[in-house]
Motif scaffolding. Structure first.
Motif, mmCIF file in Angstrom:
data_model
loop_
_atom_site.group_PDB
_atom_site.id
_atom_site.type_symbol
_atom_site.label_atom_id
_atom_site.label_comp_id
_atom_site.label_asym_id
_atom_site.label_seq_id
_atom_site.Cartn_x
_atom_site.Cartn_y
_atom_site.Cartn_z
ATOM 1 N N PHE A 99 17.308 11.726 1.838
ATOM 2 C CA PHE A 99 16.129 11.763 0.973
ATOM 3 C C PHE A 99 16.538 11.662 -0.505
ATOM 4 C CE2 PHE A 99 14.613 13.577 4.904
ATOM 5 C CZ PHE A 99 13.318 13.097 5.015
ATOM 6 N N PHE A 100 15.758 10.872 -1.245
ATOM 7 C CA PHE A 100 16.079 10.665 -2.659
ATOM 8 C C PHE A 100 14.874 10.850 -3.577
ATOM 9 C CE2 PHE A 100 15.028 6.505 -0.836
ATOM 10 C CZ PHE A 100 14.065 6.020 -1.713
ATOM 11 N N SER A 101 13.608 10.763 -3.056
ATOM 12 C CA SER A 101 12.430 10.897 -3.915
ATOM 13 C C SER A 101 11.249 11.352 -3.062
ATOM 14 C CB SER A 101 12.104 9.578 -4.621
ATOM 15 O OG SER A 101 10.912 9.690 -5.399
ATOM 16 N N GLY A 102 10.850 12.628 -3.188
ATOM 17 C CA GLY A 102 9.745 13.121 -2.396
ATOM 18 C C GLY A 102 10.035 12.941 -0.918
ATOM 19 N N GLY A 103 9.117 12.260 -0.198
ATOM 20 C CA GLY A 103 9.326 12.027 1.226
ATOM 21 C C GLY A 103 10.030 10.710 1.528
ATOM 22 N N GLN A 104 10.482 10.007 0.501
ATOM 23 C CA GLN A 104 11.162 8.717 0.721
ATOM 24 C C GLN A 104 12.661 8.934 0.918
ATOM 25 O OE1 GLN A 104 10.115 5.787 -2.255
ATOM 26 N NE2 GLN A 104 7.953 5.793 -1.658
ATOM 27 N N SER A 159 8.753 -8.505 9.985
ATOM 28 C CA SER A 159 7.329 -8.640 10.296
ATOM 29 C C SER A 159 6.603 -7.309 10.107
ATOM 30 C CB SER A 159 7.131 -9.127 11.738
ATOM 31 O OG SER A 159 7.708 -8.217 12.658
ATOM 32 N N GLY A 160 7.350 -6.231 9.962
ATOM 33 C CA GLY A 160 6.769 -4.918 9.698
ATOM 34 C C GLY A 160 7.196 -4.407 8.341
ATOM 35 N N ALA A 161 6.865 -3.168 8.042
ATOM 36 C CA ALA A 161 7.218 -2.537 6.773
ATOM 37 C C ALA A 161 7.284 -1.035 6.988
ATOM 38 C CB ALA A 161 6.202 -2.879 5.689
ATOM 39 N N SER A 162 7.921 -0.353 6.050
ATOM 40 C CA SER A 162 8.006 1.104 6.129
ATOM 41 C C SER A 162 6.814 1.729 5.402
ATOM 42 C CB SER A 162 9.315 1.580 5.499
ATOM 43 O OG SER A 162 9.216 1.501 4.074
ATOM 44 N N HIS A 163 6.778 3.056 5.372
ATOM 45 C CA HIS A 163 5.750 3.781 4.613
ATOM 46 C C HIS A 163 6.298 4.199 3.243
ATOM 47 C CE1 HIS A 163 4.132 4.259 8.760
ATOM 48 N NE2 HIS A 163 2.985 4.068 8.128
ATOM 49 N N GLY A 164 7.310 3.473 2.783
ATOM 50 C CA GLY A 164 7.911 3.758 1.480
ATOM 51 C C GLY A 164 9.387 4.020 1.560
ATOM 52 N N CYS A 165 9.881 4.328 2.743
ATOM 53 C CA CYS A 165 11.311 4.578 2.904
ATOM 54 C C CYS A 165 12.100 3.273 2.861
ATOM 55 C CB CYS A 165 11.581 5.292 4.221
ATOM 56 S SG CYS A 165 11.028 7.009 4.237
ATOM 57 N N TYR A 168 0.819 -1.217 0.000
ATOM 58 C CA TYR A 168 0.000 0.000 0.000
ATOM 59 C C TYR A 168 0.850 1.263 0.000
ATOM 60 C CZ TYR A 168 -3.301 -3.590 1.434
ATOM 61 O OH TYR A 168 -4.048 -4.737 1.489
ATOM 62 N N THR A 169 2.070 1.139 0.456
ATOM 63 C CA THR A 169 3.006 2.274 0.458
ATOM 64 C C THR A 169 4.338 1.809 -0.127
ATOM 65 O OG1 THR A 169 3.675 1.723 2.721
ATOM 66 C CG2 THR A 169 1.922 3.391 2.451
ATOM 67 N N PRO A 170 4.373 1.457 -1.388
ATOM 68 C CA PRO A 170 5.577 0.838 -1.966
ATOM 69 C C PRO A 170 6.743 1.808 -2.097
ATOM 70 C CG PRO A 170 3.970 1.317 -3.681
ATOM 71 C CD PRO A 170 3.303 1.619 -2.372
ATOM 72 N N THR A 171 7.924 1.249 -2.002
ATOM 73 C CA THR A 171 9.150 2.010 -2.249
ATOM 74 C C THR A 171 9.336 2.141 -3.760
ATOM 75 O OG1 THR A 171 10.130 1.139 -0.224
ATOM 76 C CG2 THR A 171 11.636 2.085 -1.854
ATOM 77 N N VAL A 204 20.481 11.682 -4.089
ATOM 78 C CA VAL A 204 20.287 12.229 -2.745
ATOM 79 C C VAL A 204 20.197 13.746 -2.869
ATOM 80 C CG1 VAL A 204 21.303 12.523 -0.453
ATOM 81 C CG2 VAL A 204 21.511 10.322 -1.644
ATOM 82 N N TYR A 205 19.098 14.334 -2.383
ATOM 83 C CA TYR A 205 18.933 15.784 -2.496
ATOM 84 C C TYR A 205 18.917 16.485 -1.139
ATOM 85 C CZ TYR A 205 13.946 15.144 -1.338
ATOM 86 O OH TYR A 205 12.761 14.838 -0.701
ATOM 87 N N TRP A 206 18.848 15.677 -0.037
ATOM 88 C CA TRP A 206 18.844 16.320 1.279
ATOM 89 C C TRP A 206 19.200 15.281 2.334
ATOM 90 C CZ3 TRP A 206 13.989 17.356 4.653
ATOM 91 C CH2 TRP A 206 14.335 18.141 5.777
ATOM 92 N N LYS A 207 20.071 15.666 3.260
ATOM 93 C CA LYS A 207 20.445 14.811 4.387
ATOM 94 C C LYS A 207 19.990 15.488 5.686
ATOM 95 C CE LYS A 207 24.618 13.168 4.418
ATOM 96 N NZ LYS A 207 26.106 13.146 4.380
#
Length: 295
Positions: free
Chosen positions: A244-249, A263-269, A213-216, A223-226
């Motif tokens: 950061f490399f793409s939007g909020g990811q 057992s968990g997952a990220s929100h796209g990161c 539902y929130t794929p990477t 990289v545009y911001w650290k």
């Protein structure tokens, strides 16, 4: 003259008797007579021994098989060869792919909950000991041929995800786009990020991705911001060492990944659970460095 005729008649009668009589005797040398039937020759002795006297003969029957002889030549019952003693396969402290398979199979039957790690540690020893005791085997904690065969009979061939449920996969072959420049080369197949410079792999660590539902995102980015102490403005969760490399990811450290694993997952990161390695990456990666995400 009459007498001569009678004599001739008697002589003729005697000759006739000798020729046609069934009990006639032959004249032998010296005029003595012998029986006309030839004498019976004595029979030759049997090869197996002297002939059996009349009345001593025993009824014939099937030959009795001889009893098998033992090791020393004495007869006795035959014995099946003894089963070979169990052979030790894995012991505490061992490492490698086969240990990882052992751990994956123990997880299938709910005797191990950690790993697989590929290292035969205390939790694996306890799991093997419990598995053995449940099945009446010696509770040694080491994996011998009997324990291994019993486990094989109860489990299936582990999948790649089962073998690396807690990570630790070897890095996948780099995408061709990773072979030039400074690159965070991220494989979704092996779930790894490799820091590469001019085609040379300098560091590799486990990563976790977003859910369905929130794929990477996949592709080539930069990289545009650290942000060293970043906190998500959407989810209000810490994202330390964020690149950061793409939007909020971003590629960043995740305490949730460190605690819960896959057992968990990220929100796209792209989550990293080894804080020491992500800190090292953060120090080396520059703004503008390439990020390649591929299967």
């Amino acid at each position: 003259m009459r007498t001569a005729v009678i004599r001739r008649t008697l002589a003729a009668t005697g000759v006739l008797a000798l020729v046609g009589g069934c009990t006639a005797q032959a004249v032998g040398p010296g005029g003595s007579g012998t029986h006309s039937s030839p004498p019976v020759a004595p029979s030759a002795p049997s090869a197996s021994g002297p002939a059996t006297a009349p009345g001593d003969a025993k009824p014939s029957g099937p030959a009795r098989p001889s009893a098998p002889s033992g090791p020393s030549g004495a007869s006795g019952p035959s014995r099946a060869p003894a089963a070979p003693a169990p052979r030790t396969l894995f012991t505490p402290g061992d490492e490698g792919k086969q240990v990882r398979e052992l751990q994956a199979r123990l997880r299938q039957v709910a005797w191990l909950f950690d790993g697989p790690t590929g290292t035969y540690g205390a939790s694996t020893t306890d799991a093997v000991r419990g598995f053995q005791g449940k099945r009446g085997l010696p509770r040694t904690g080491t994996t011998d041929t009997v324990t291994w065969q019993r486990l094989l009979n109860m489990t299936h061939e582990p999948t790649r995800d089962e073998l690396y449920a807690s990570g630790g996969q070897p890095a996948a072959k780099p995408d061709p786009r990773c072979l030039t420049g400074r690159v965070l080369c991220i494989s979704k197949t092996s779930r790894t990020v490799s820091w590469m410079v001019d085609g040379k792999r300098l560091m590799t660590t486990d990563v976790r991705f977003g859910s369905q539902y929130t794929p990477t995102r996949e592709g080539v980015f930069h990289v545009y911001w650290k942000s060293r102490h970043h906190v998500s403005t959407i989810y209000h969760t810490p994202m330390p060492y964020a690149m950061f490399f793409s939007g909020g990811q971003a590629v960043h450290y995740s305490s949730d990944f460190a605690a819960r694993g896959y057992s968990g997952a990220s929100h796209g990161c792209v989550n990293v659970r080894d804080e020491g390695k992500i800190a090292s990456l953060f120090a080396q990666v520059r703004d503008g460095d390439k990020v390649v995400i591929y299967w």
